[in-house]
Design a protein around this motif. Structure first.
Motif, PDB file in Angstrom:
ATOM      1  N   PHE A  51       0.833  -1.196   0.000  1.00 40.47           N
ATOM      2  CA  PHE A  51       0.000   0.000   0.000  1.00 40.47           C
ATOM      3  C   PHE A  51       0.873   1.254   0.000  1.00 40.47           C
ATOM      4  O   PHE A  51       0.517   2.261  -0.600  1.00 40.47           O
ATOM      5  CB  PHE A  51      -0.965  -0.002   1.195  1.00 40.47           C
ATOM      6  CG  PHE A  51      -1.942  -1.137   1.140  1.00 40.47           C
ATOM      7  CD1 PHE A  51      -2.930  -1.185   0.166  1.00 40.47           C
ATOM      8  CD2 PHE A  51      -1.853  -2.185   2.040  1.00 40.47           C
ATOM      9  CE1 PHE A  51      -3.824  -2.238   0.097  1.00 40.47           C
ATOM     10  CE2 PHE A  51      -2.739  -3.246   1.982  1.00 40.47           C
ATOM     11  CZ  PHE A  51      -3.726  -3.278   1.012  1.00 40.47           C
ATOM     12  N   ALA A  52       2.021   1.163   0.661  1.00 38.90           N
ATOM     13  CA  ALA A  52       2.973   2.275   0.628  1.00 38.90           C
ATOM     14  C   ALA A  52       3.496   2.475  -0.788  1.00 38.90           C
ATOM     15  O   ALA A  52       3.706   3.612  -1.213  1.00 38.90           O
ATOM     16  CB  ALA A  52       4.129   2.022   1.590  1.00 38.90           C
ATOM     17  N   SER A  53       3.673   1.382  -1.536  1.00 37.76           N
ATOM     18  CA  SER A  53       4.156   1.525  -2.912  1.00 37.76           C
ATOM     19  C   SER A  53       3.136   2.275  -3.766  1.00 37.76           C
ATOM     20  O   SER A  53       3.515   3.013  -4.674  1.00 37.76           O
ATOM     21  CB  SER A  53       4.495   0.159  -3.523  1.00 37.76           C
ATOM     22  OG  SER A  53       3.347  -0.619  -3.687  1.00 37.76           O
ATOM     23  N   LEU A  54       1.857   2.114  -3.471  1.00 33.06           N
ATOM     24  CA  LEU A  54       0.826   2.859  -4.193  1.00 33.06           C
ATOM     25  C   LEU A  54       0.914   4.350  -3.874  1.00 33.06           C
ATOM     26  O   LEU A  54       0.884   5.195  -4.781  1.00 33.06           O
ATOM     27  CB  LEU A  54      -0.562   2.312  -3.850  1.00 33.06           C
ATOM     28  CG  LEU A  54      -1.740   2.984  -4.537  1.00 33.06           C
ATOM     29  CD1 LEU A  54      -1.644   2.832  -6.049  1.00 33.06           C
ATOM     30  CD2 LEU A  54      -3.041   2.404  -4.022  1.00 33.06           C
ATOM     31  N   LEU A  55       1.026   4.690  -2.601  1.00 35.05           N
ATOM     32  CA  LEU A  55       1.169   6.085  -2.203  1.00 35.05           C
ATOM     33  C   LEU A  55       2.452   6.686  -2.782  1.00 35.05           C
ATOM     34  O   LEU A  55       2.463   7.814  -3.273  1.00 35.05           O
ATOM     35  CB  LEU A  55       1.163   6.213  -0.679  1.00 35.05           C
ATOM     36  CG  LEU A  55       1.387   7.615  -0.122  1.00 35.05           C
ATOM     37  CD1 LEU A  55       0.280   8.565  -0.569  1.00 35.05           C
ATOM     38  CD2 LEU A  55       1.487   7.579   1.387  1.00 35.05           C
ATOM     39  N   LEU A  56       3.525   5.908  -2.750  1.00 33.18           N
ATOM     40  CA  LEU A  56       4.790   6.376  -3.303  1.00 33.18           C
ATOM     41  C   LEU A  56       4.690   6.604  -4.809  1.00 33.18           C
ATOM     42  O   LEU A  56       5.285   7.546  -5.340  1.00 33.18           O
ATOM     43  CB  LEU A  56       5.904   5.374  -2.996  1.00 33.18           C
ATOM     44  CG  LEU A  56       6.308   5.289  -1.530  1.00 33.18           C
ATOM     45  CD1 LEU A  56       7.088   4.000  -1.263  1.00 33.18           C
ATOM     46  CD2 LEU A  56       7.123   6.508  -1.136  1.00 33.18           C
ATOM     47  N   ALA A  57       3.926   5.767  -5.488  1.00 33.42           N
ATOM     48  CA  ALA A  57       3.730   5.950  -6.933  1.00 33.42           C
ATOM     49  C   ALA A  57       3.010   7.268  -7.205  1.00 33.42           C
ATOM     50  O   ALA A  57       3.367   7.995  -8.135  1.00 33.42           O
ATOM     51  CB  ALA A  57       2.952   4.781  -7.519  1.00 33.42           C
ATOM     52  N   VAL A  58       2.021   7.588  -6.386  1.00 33.27           N
ATOM     53  CA  VAL A  58       1.296   8.858  -6.549  1.00 33.27           C
ATOM     54  C   VAL A  58       2.254  10.034  -6.326  1.00 33.27           C
ATOM     55  O   VAL A  58       2.296  10.975  -7.132  1.00 33.27           O
ATOM     56  CB  VAL A  58       0.082   8.929  -5.595  1.00 33.27           C
ATOM     57  CG1 VAL A  58      -0.530  10.318  -5.588  1.00 33.27           C
ATOM     58  CG2 VAL A  58      -0.952   7.885  -5.971  1.00 33.27           C
ATOM     59  N   LEU A  59       3.041   9.970  -5.254  1.00 33.87           N
ATOM     60  CA  LEU A  59       4.016  11.041  -4.982  1.00 33.87           C
ATOM     61  C   LEU A  59       5.041  11.137  -6.104  1.00 33.87           C
ATOM     62  O   LEU A  59       5.393  12.233  -6.549  1.00 33.87           O
ATOM     63  CB  LEU A  59       4.724  10.795  -3.646  1.00 33.87           C
ATOM     64  CG  LEU A  59       3.883  10.875  -2.387  1.00 33.87           C
ATOM     65  CD1 LEU A  59       4.728  10.531  -1.164  1.00 33.87           C
ATOM     66  CD2 LEU A  59       3.253  12.240  -2.243  1.00 33.87           C
ATOM     67  N   ARG A  60       5.512   9.988  -6.544  1.00 33.68           N
ATOM     68  CA  ARG A  60       6.526   9.928  -7.606  1.00 33.68           C
ATOM     69  C   ARG A  60       5.995  10.545  -8.905  1.00 33.68           C
ATOM     70  O   ARG A  60       6.675  11.339  -9.553  1.00 33.68           O
ATOM     71  CB  ARG A  60       6.915   8.469  -7.827  1.00 33.68           C
ATOM     72  CG  ARG A  60       8.114   8.255  -8.685  1.00 33.68           C
ATOM     73  CD  ARG A  60       8.266   6.797  -9.062  1.00 33.68           C
ATOM     74  NE  ARG A  60       7.300   6.490 -10.113  1.00 33.68           N
ATOM     75  CZ  ARG A  60       6.503   5.443 -10.130  1.00 33.68           C
ATOM     76  NH1 ARG A  60       6.541   4.555  -9.174  1.00 33.68           N
ATOM     77  NH2 ARG A  60       5.658   5.261 -11.124  1.00 33.68           N
ATOM     78  N   ILE A  61       4.767  10.214  -9.250  1.00 32.59           N
ATOM     79  CA  ILE A  61       4.181  10.742 -10.486  1.00 32.59           C
ATOM     80  C   ILE A  61       3.927  12.243 -10.353  1.00 32.59           C
ATOM     81  O   ILE A  61       4.156  13.002 -11.301  1.00 32.59           O
ATOM     82  CB  ILE A  61       2.901   9.960 -10.850  1.00 32.59           C
ATOM     83  CG1 ILE A  61       3.292   8.535 -11.263  1.00 32.59           C
ATOM     84  CG2 ILE A  61       2.118  10.655 -11.952  1.00 32.59           C
ATOM     85  CD1 ILE A  61       2.130   7.572 -11.369  1.00 32.59           C
TER      86      ILE A  61
END
Length: 169
Positions: free
Chosen positions: A11-21
């Protein structure tokens, strides 16, 4: 515990993907604007930073001013290419999630260079978000091309090391 969640939780990887994008879009748009305008010249920014070295409370430290004066300004033509294309390519890499750790490190380097030069704008916010992505390591690129890129590169290096034992030493 927080770092473990950042580095391993899906779930952190999903949040990180949003921040990254989000950060990727910011970098991409900043770089693309400079590339397409055809008028980008960093010398004004650099000379402006040198002026911020004086006064009772200078916002630019003397060591950074010396770097600007001795390295950056004499090679401003190089920086006029490096800055817009660096911003653009960092943006592309972050959006695609490819070489995420290297891309965010280069983004942080640019953010700090801008802050060392006496500007703030969105740079502190971008540094804070970038630190989370950097601390997350490979988990920040799991929802992206890094998911396939790193295992492929690892297998490639292992095969190469098996063929040439000197590499393993």
């Amino acid at each position: 515990m927080f770092l473990q969640i950042l580095r391993e939780n899906r779930f952190a990887s999903l949040l990180l993907a949003v921040l990254r994008i989000y950060l990727g879009c910011e970098w991409l748009l900043a770089g693309w604007g400079k590339i397409t305008s055809g008028k980008f010249d960093a010398s004004g920014f650099m000379y402006g930073a040198l002026q911020k070295m004086s006064g009772d409370h200078p916002t630019v430290q003397t060591w950074w001013g010396a770097f600007l004066k001795e390295v950056a300004i004499p090679y401003v033509d190089f920086f006029n290419v490096l800055v817009p294309w660096g911003e653009f390519l960092v943006g592309v890499a972050l959006i695609l999630g490819v070489f995420t750790n290297f891309a965010i490190l280069m983004g942080l380097t640019m953010n700090f260079a801008y802050m060392f030069s006496g500007t703030t704008s969105t740079n502190p916010q971008m540094v804070l978000l970038g630190m989370f992505i950097l601390a997350a390591g490979l988990n920040a690129g799991k929802i992206g091309l890094d998911r396939w890129m790193y295992p492929y590169l690892t297998n490639l290096l292992v095969k190469k090391a098996n063929k040439n034992p000197q590499i393993a030493d």
